[in-house]
Design an enzyme around this catalytic site. Structure first.
Site, PDB file in Angstrom:
ATOM      1  N   SER A 160       0.764  -0.975  -0.187  1.00  0.00           N
ATOM      2  CA  SER A 160       0.130  -0.662   0.071  1.00  0.00           C
ATOM      3  C   SER A 160       0.822   1.356   0.256  1.00  0.00           C
ATOM      4  O   SER A 160       1.905   1.004   0.536  1.00  0.00           O
ATOM      5  CB  SER A 160      -1.196   0.260   0.836  1.00  0.00           C
ATOM      6  OG  SER A 160      -1.683   1.403   1.305  1.00  0.00           O
ATOM      7  N   TYR A 178      -1.694  -0.056   9.741  1.00  0.00           N
ATOM      8  CA  TYR A 178      -2.021  -0.762   8.625  1.00  0.00           C
ATOM      9  C   TYR A 178      -0.850  -0.899   7.591  1.00  0.00           C
ATOM     10  O   TYR A 178      -0.362  -1.468   6.994  1.00  0.00           O
ATOM     11  CB  TYR A 178      -3.546  -0.299   7.929  1.00  0.00           C
ATOM     12  CG  TYR A 178      -3.917  -0.279   6.344  1.00  0.00           C
ATOM     13  CD1 TYR A 178      -3.731  -1.606   6.028  1.00  0.00           C
ATOM     14  CD2 TYR A 178      -3.488   0.678   5.611  1.00  0.00           C
ATOM     15  CE1 TYR A 178      -3.895  -2.044   4.851  1.00  0.00           C
ATOM     16  CE2 TYR A 178      -3.332   0.233   4.007  1.00  0.00           C
ATOM     17  CZ  TYR A 178      -4.243  -1.115   4.076  1.00  0.00           C
ATOM     18  OH  TYR A 178      -3.659  -1.506   2.422  1.00  0.00           O
TER      19      TYR A 178
END
Ligand SMILES: NC(=O)c1ccc[n+]([C@@H]2O[C@H](COP(=O)([O-])OP(=O)(O)OC[C@H]3O[C@@H](n4cnc5c(N)ncnc54)[C@H](O)[C@@H]3O)[C@@H](O)[C@H]2O)c1
Length: 315
Positions: free
Chosen positions: A125, A150
């Site tokens: 990501s 995350y």
């Protein structure tokens, strides 16, 4: 090829499966239909995929290693997209993130080693860039300033993949996706939430007082990059996959309003913990090594989303 696709009922997984099936690959989907967001959307995606002869959906959890091992038997590639994918949700559910995004990732990686699968293609990501100020963000930048668990999970996935490549020679390619959007998109992401609120006359929450910029990437462009990566199967790489354009959040909202044919009421709020002010991908490496050429700026992509949304929800 025969491809195991984890997260196949998810947004990016669904579109990836469709493209792979259209070109004749066999796809084994593996997804636990996690309730992180409305599973009826996942069921709807799965129903469309189920029409394809060369598609099988296994309802399984990557934490269930025997089930994962069974699903992986005899495949040519593993494309690993299953994860808990929201930044904000990770603040309230840290343990689930460690379980699914770290231990689950390990299961996939280690099973690829055990079964000597020819290549692992996985999702990282843009969140790995975290608090870095430098734009555009390049794969060569240091990434040790994640702002959320995350982002940390995704950085750890890259490190784990690197170590496994070093130890066992497994081909591994990671992809840092930048704010992906499009039809059948995630209900927890800005475009969906804004469209939904505007069409239903609810106020939209605009974080960072609206002074944020994002590299919004249309789903078809992301899938084209992923599929190129499946075919190239480089020994070990990380790629940024973004549109390579920095859009002002307020311009993005104006475009949604234009497509919806009405203005939204705006509630301006400060930045949220874990948010970054701006994102922009340097995509020169993906262009050179994957032939990656994003074709869909927001002026073309946002109308496609809003059209889908109105049809799908009959609004
Ligand atoms: N959409 C984006 O903008 C974006 C940006 C950067 C990275 N990513 C990454 O791309 C990948 C796909 O994201 P997405 O947007 O399609 O998200 P998504 O939530 O729509 O898809 C993820 C899928 O994984 C499944 N899943 C979750 N936990 C599982 C488990 N334990 N076992 C099996 N399946 C499980 C979910 O049910 C879901 O269908 C994720 O790894 C995400 O972190 C997405």
């Amino acid at each position: 090829m025969k491809i195991l696709l984890t997260g196949a009922a998810g947004f990016i997984g669904f579109h990836t499966a469709q493209v792979l099936l259209a070109r004749g690959d066999e796809v084994i989907g593996f997804d636990n239909f996690s309730p992180y967001y409305d599973p009826t959307l996942k069921e709807a995606r799965a129903k469309i995929l189920a029409k394809e002869k060369k598609f099988t959906m296994i309802r399984g959890d990557i934490l269930d290693r025997p089930a994962l091992a069974k699903a992986m038997k005899g495949v040519d590639r593993v494309v690993h997209l299953a994860a808990l994918a929201g930044v904000r949700y990770s603040f309230e559910h840290p343990e689930e993130y460690i379980d699914i995004n770290i231990k689950g990732f390990f299961h996939v990686l280690d099973e690829v080693r055990v079964q000597k699968i020819a290549g692992l293609i996985y999702a990282s990501s843009s969140s790995v860039y975290g608090g870095n100020d430098k734009l555009p963000a390049s794969e060569e930048d240091r990434v040790d300033n994640q702002l959320s668990l995350y982002g940390q999970n995704k950085k750890d996935n890259e490190t784990m993949a690197h170590t496994y490549h070093h130890l066992y020679g497994i081909p591994v390619t990671g992809h840092r996706f930048f704010t992906v959007y499009g039809p059948y998109g995630r209900p927890d992401m800005a475009l969906f939430m804004f469209t939904d609120a505007i069409l239903k006359g609810r106020p939209i929450q605009v974080f960072g007082e609206g002074k944020m910029q994002r590299d919004f990437t249309y789903i078809d462009d992301i899938v084209a990059g992923l599929v190129a990566s499946i075919d190239k199967n480089y020994p070990e790489e990380i790629f940024n996959l973004g549109c390579g354009r920095k859009e002002e959040l307020m311009d993005f909202i104006a475009m949604i309003e234009e497509c919806c044919g009405t203005k939204g009421k705006k509630e301006f709020l400060p930045m949220q913990p874990g948010d970054v002010r701006a994102s922009l991908a340097d995509i020169s490496k993906a262009k050179k090594m994957l032939g990656f050429e994003p074709k869909t700026p927001i002026r073309l992509g946002v109308p496609k989303f809003v059209t889908w949304y109105r049809e799908y929800y009959n609004i």
